[in-house]
Write a protein that holds these residues in place. Sequence first.
Motif, PDB file in Angstrom:
ATOM      1  N   GLU A 452     -22.837  65.797  -8.509  1.00 48.98           N
ATOM      2  CA  GLU A 452     -24.199  65.258  -8.450  1.00 48.98           C
ATOM      3  C   GLU A 452     -24.689  64.855  -9.833  1.00 48.98           C
ATOM      4  O   GLU A 452     -25.362  63.824  -9.999  1.00 48.98           O
ATOM      5  CB  GLU A 452     -25.132  66.304  -7.830  1.00 48.98           C
ATOM      6  CG  GLU A 452     -24.861  66.559  -6.343  1.00 48.98           C
ATOM      7  CD  GLU A 452     -25.719  67.683  -5.801  1.00 48.98           C
ATOM      8  OE1 GLU A 452     -26.495  68.275  -6.588  1.00 48.98           O
ATOM      9  OE2 GLU A 452     -25.610  67.988  -4.593  1.00 48.98           O
ATOM     10  N   ARG A 454     -22.822  63.918 -12.369  1.00 48.61           N
ATOM     11  CA  ARG A 454     -22.129  62.681 -12.773  1.00 48.61           C
ATOM     12  C   ARG A 454     -22.750  61.459 -12.091  1.00 48.61           C
ATOM     13  O   ARG A 454     -22.901  60.403 -12.712  1.00 48.61           O
ATOM     14  CB  ARG A 454     -20.629  62.782 -12.431  1.00 48.61           C
ATOM     15  CG  ARG A 454     -19.845  63.698 -13.355  1.00 48.61           C
ATOM     16  CD  ARG A 454     -18.349  63.477 -13.180  1.00 48.61           C
ATOM     17  NE  ARG A 454     -17.925  63.793 -11.814  1.00 48.61           N
ATOM     18  CZ  ARG A 454     -17.532  64.994 -11.411  1.00 48.61           C
ATOM     19  NH1 ARG A 454     -17.541  66.017 -12.275  1.00 48.61           N
ATOM     20  NH2 ARG A 454     -17.155  65.191 -10.162  1.00 48.61           N
ATOM     21  N   GLN A 455     -23.112  61.631 -10.825  1.00 42.93           N
ATOM     22  CA  GLN A 455     -23.715  60.506 -10.106  1.00 42.93           C
ATOM     23  C   GLN A 455     -25.074  60.144 -10.701  1.00 42.93           C
ATOM     24  O   GLN A 455     -25.401  58.969 -10.905  1.00 42.93           O
ATOM     25  CB  GLN A 455     -23.866  60.871  -8.625  1.00 42.93           C
ATOM     26  CG  GLN A 455     -24.463  59.768  -7.777  1.00 42.93           C
ATOM     27  CD  GLN A 455     -23.603  58.504  -7.790  1.00 42.93           C
ATOM     28  OE1 GLN A 455     -22.384  58.566  -7.748  1.00 42.93           O
ATOM     29  NE2 GLN A 455     -24.249  57.337  -7.864  1.00 42.93           N
ATOM     30  N   ALA A 456     -25.869  61.200 -11.005  1.00 42.63           N
ATOM     31  CA  ALA A 456     -27.197  60.950 -11.595  1.00 42.63           C
ATOM     32  C   ALA A 456     -27.064  60.279 -12.960  1.00 42.63           C
ATOM     33  O   ALA A 456     -27.829  59.370 -13.306  1.00 42.63           O
ATOM     34  CB  ALA A 456     -27.961  62.265 -11.712  1.00 42.63           C
ATOM     35  N   LYS A 457     -26.085  60.741 -13.718  1.00 39.60           N
ATOM     36  CA  LYS A 457     -25.864  60.162 -15.036  1.00 39.60           C
ATOM     37  C   LYS A 457     -25.449  58.704 -14.935  1.00 39.60           C
ATOM     38  O   LYS A 457     -25.913  57.845 -15.704  1.00 39.60           O
ATOM     39  CB  LYS A 457     -24.803  60.971 -15.772  1.00 39.60           C
ATOM     40  CG  LYS A 457     -24.569  60.518 -17.193  1.00 39.60           C
ATOM     41  CD  LYS A 457     -23.531  61.405 -17.860  1.00 39.60           C
ATOM     42  CE  LYS A 457     -23.264  60.922 -19.276  1.00 39.60           C
ATOM     43  NZ  LYS A 457     -22.223  61.750 -19.934  1.00 39.60           N
ATOM     44  N   ALA A 458     -24.573  58.431 -13.979  1.00 36.32           N
ATOM     45  CA  ALA A 458     -24.115  57.054 -13.798  1.00 36.32           C
ATOM     46  C   ALA A 458     -25.284  56.153 -13.390  1.00 36.32           C
ATOM     47  O   ALA A 458     -25.406  55.000 -13.860  1.00 36.32           O
ATOM     48  CB  ALA A 458     -23.014  57.006 -12.744  1.00 36.32           C
ATOM     49  N   THR A 459     -26.167  56.674 -12.526  1.00 34.04           N
ATOM     50  CA  THR A 459     -27.338  55.900 -12.101  1.00 34.04           C
ATOM     51  C   THR A 459     -28.258  55.620 -13.280  1.00 34.04           C
ATOM     52  O   THR A 459     -28.751  54.501 -13.474  1.00 34.04           O
ATOM     53  CB  THR A 459     -28.091  56.663 -11.003  1.00 34.04           C
ATOM     54  OG1 THR A 459     -27.212  56.908  -9.906  1.00 34.04           O
ATOM     55  CG2 THR A 459     -29.301  55.862 -10.528  1.00 34.04           C
ATOM     56  N   ALA A 460     -28.488  56.683 -14.090  1.00 34.66           N
ATOM     57  CA  ALA A 460     -29.361  56.528 -15.258  1.00 34.66           C
ATOM     58  C   ALA A 460     -28.778  55.507 -16.229  1.00 34.66           C
ATOM     59  O   ALA A 460     -29.511  54.680 -16.800  1.00 34.66           O
ATOM     60  CB  ALA A 460     -29.547  57.878 -15.943  1.00 34.66           C
ATOM     61  N   GLU A 461     -27.463  55.553 -16.425  1.00 35.18           N
ATOM     62  CA  GLU A 461     -26.823  54.614 -17.337  1.00 35.18           C
ATOM     63  C   GLU A 461     -26.935  53.189 -16.798  1.00 35.18           C
ATOM     64  O   GLU A 461     -27.089  52.231 -17.572  1.00 35.18           O
ATOM     65  CB  GLU A 461     -25.363  54.995 -17.549  1.00 35.18           C
ATOM     66  CG  GLU A 461     -25.178  56.256 -18.391  1.00 35.18           C
ATOM     67  CD  GLU A 461     -23.725  56.668 -18.498  1.00 35.18           C
ATOM     68  OE1 GLU A 461     -22.890  56.063 -17.785  1.00 35.18           O
ATOM     69  OE2 GLU A 461     -23.429  57.589 -19.277  1.00 35.18           O
ATOM     70  N   PHE A 462     -26.853  53.083 -15.472  1.00 39.54           N
ATOM     71  CA  PHE A 462     -26.970  51.753 -14.862  1.00 39.54           C
ATOM     72  C   PHE A 462     -28.348  51.157 -15.143  1.00 39.54           C
ATOM     73  O   PHE A 462     -28.479  50.008 -15.581  1.00 39.54           O
ATOM     74  CB  PHE A 462     -26.720  51.864 -13.359  1.00 39.54           C
ATOM     75  CG  PHE A 462     -26.954  50.597 -12.615  1.00 39.54           C
ATOM     76  CD1 PHE A 462     -26.078  49.522 -12.726  1.00 39.54           C
ATOM     77  CD2 PHE A 462     -28.073  50.448 -11.799  1.00 39.54           C
ATOM     78  CE1 PHE A 462     -26.310  48.341 -12.037  1.00 39.54           C
ATOM     79  CE2 PHE A 462     -28.305  49.267 -11.121  1.00 39.54           C
ATOM     80  CZ  PHE A 462     -27.423  48.206 -11.231  1.00 39.54           C
ATOM     81  N   TYR A 463     -29.399  51.959 -14.889  1.00 46.21           N
ATOM     82  CA  TYR A 463     -30.756  51.485 -15.145  1.00 46.21           C
ATOM     83  C   TYR A 463     -30.988  51.247 -16.635  1.00 46.21           C
ATOM     84  O   TYR A 463     -31.703  50.312 -17.035  1.00 46.21           O
ATOM     85  CB  TYR A 463     -31.772  52.487 -14.607  1.00 46.21           C
ATOM     86  CG  TYR A 463     -31.827  52.531 -13.097  1.00 46.21           C
ATOM     87  CD1 TYR A 463     -31.934  51.351 -12.356  1.00 46.21           C
ATOM     88  CD2 TYR A 463     -31.777  53.736 -12.414  1.00 46.21           C
ATOM     89  CE1 TYR A 463     -31.974  51.390 -10.975  1.00 46.21           C
ATOM     90  CE2 TYR A 463     -31.823  53.776 -11.033  1.00 46.21           C
ATOM     91  CZ  TYR A 463     -31.920  52.591 -10.308  1.00 46.21           C
ATOM     92  OH  TYR A 463     -31.960  52.623  -8.953  1.00 46.21           O
ATOM     93  N   ASN A 464     -30.375  52.099 -17.470  1.00 43.77           N
ATOM     94  CA  ASN A 464     -30.516  51.925 -18.914  1.00 43.77           C
ATOM     95  C   ASN A 464     -29.894  50.607 -19.369  1.00 43.77           C
ATOM     96  O   ASN A 464     -30.461  49.888 -20.203  1.00 43.77           O
ATOM     97  CB  ASN A 464     -29.856  53.107 -19.625  1.00 43.77           C
ATOM     98  CG  ASN A 464     -29.984  53.015 -21.143  1.00 43.77           C
ATOM     99  OD1 ASN A 464     -31.086  52.821 -21.660  1.00 43.77           O
ATOM    100  ND2 ASN A 464     -28.869  53.146 -21.840  1.00 43.77           N
TER     101      ASN A 464
END
Length: 607
Positions: A452, A454-464
Amino acid sequence: MRTSGLQEKIRGFPDMEERRNSPREFETLRVITEALARYDFSKDMYAKILAELLNVMTLDIGTLRIVDEENKVLRLVAAAGVSEEQLVLEVPLDDSENLAASVCRTGKPIFLTDAQSEDLPKSRLDIIKSLDIRTLTFWPIKGANGTTIGVVNLASSEVTPPPEQSRDLLTSVAQAFGAIIERQGMIRALKKSEEKCRTIVENSIQGIAIAAADPLRFVYVNPKLCSMLGYTQDEFLSMKPEEIEEIIHPEEREWYFSRYGRHLRGEIGPSRSTVRVITKDGEIQWWELAATGIDYEAGRAVLGTFIDTTERRRSLEALQDSEQRYRLLAENAKDVIWVLDLDMKMEYISPSVESLTGYSPEEILNSPLSTFLTSESVSRIAHEIQRSLTLEQEVGKHGYDAPPLELQMVHRDGSRLWIEVTRTFIRDEEGEPTAILGAARDITKRKEAQAELRQAKATAEFYNDILAHDLANIQQGIMASLELLKLNDASTELGQLIDTALLLTSRGILLTTNVKRLAQIRDGSIGLHPVDPHEMLRRATETVSESFPNKHLRVTTGFDAGEYVVHADRFLEDVFYNLLHNATRYDRSKEVEVEVNAEARGTDSLR
């Protein structure tokens, strides 16, 4: 002198009864019979028999040689009428020139009426002449099995024919010598055997004792038993029955001495048992006892051997106690404790496995690993076992690490769960691995939380990335608009405001880019990789050109695209951007020219 059976020995010689009328011969046979009756036979007795025989047969010199099988010689043991210094003490059995050796080999007597006229080797004739010998007789001495075990040599200084009437006497003397020699050999062998046995018993690491009855007493104890109980040998041998009984622990005396009595009476054979004893200083020890009844001197006795097992018993009890405590710990631990042999067969698993997998310990022990582990996890276990065994050989048991393993288990209901496994080798007395001891812990929730995250981090990086990209585009547009305004209205006051806006917008672009880069550095997503410096320079040139639409930036290079490759991260493009941006901004000319040269050093890298 022992006289028991003397008459039977006398009657055993040929014609002995008839020779009672010949006092001289009878005296010789009497001396022989006396020798047969003795056990402490000496060299002088041999010489005495020879002297009597010479007197009877009116001869001058006599010798007796005995076969020494170990050294393959005839050894001189007695002489009469001549000193031993004049004789050869040892004659090789294979000496072809020696007459005594010849008789020993053939087993047949030799008579020489006039030895000095015989065709004999010069070395033998010289000895014969030096002793003034004329007549020689060599008579074989046979053992009970007919083998020649010695030779009697008789000599005279006169030339006389062989006395046929003396053959029986020589036969009797030879038989007597044979009996004496064999008996002495048996006595020596018996003494040697007795010495060997005594040496073994006296130096044994086990306590040894012989106890007789009526009254109960020790008749022998070895030094080891003395050191085990703390008594001297004299103290043991002088103990009274009640003192002997006190050595055995009170709770075991009755059965111990009952068993002792049965051994004495021959009711039981050799036996082994464990008994508690009390030492001289009062210490209670555990001993292993092996006992058997024996005939000893004129009666019965019991032979016992003892081993002190006190320390071994204490160690065993401590081990059992320790095992019980650890088993209690393992069977009540939440983690799963297990033992796996090197062939990947489960030898033990704690009860907590049932709450983890739904399988009982018995089901786990009787099933292959593939029943409750995924195939990938089974393969990894096999690989790790082989890797560890190989490292054991290469660097030793302390030369490598065994980090925890993350494996997947299969629940009885088909669902999968993650476990973390720590392990170590179980070793034998030589330190060699024999099995694997391990502990397994359920980390399914931790793995889910990590997924979870890793998924949240990937989402945050996407928006960033989206935010940084859009902000950069907006700021680039602002900078372009400001540059156009500056071209249309270059008044001092407005130009200063435009320059300030351009500076702030440039800083905003740089800040947005740096925030993105720092995020990439923190999560480790930026790494060195092969890049084309020409391509990095081209992208930086395009970005700078977009920021200064009122200027023309021309970058020339001394190398082509694809000519060089360097190991760098994405900051190399930022380095080019900063250099070109500063050059364009601070150059007053509308035509900005920048020249970039490259020099290869080493192999195919660029510095």
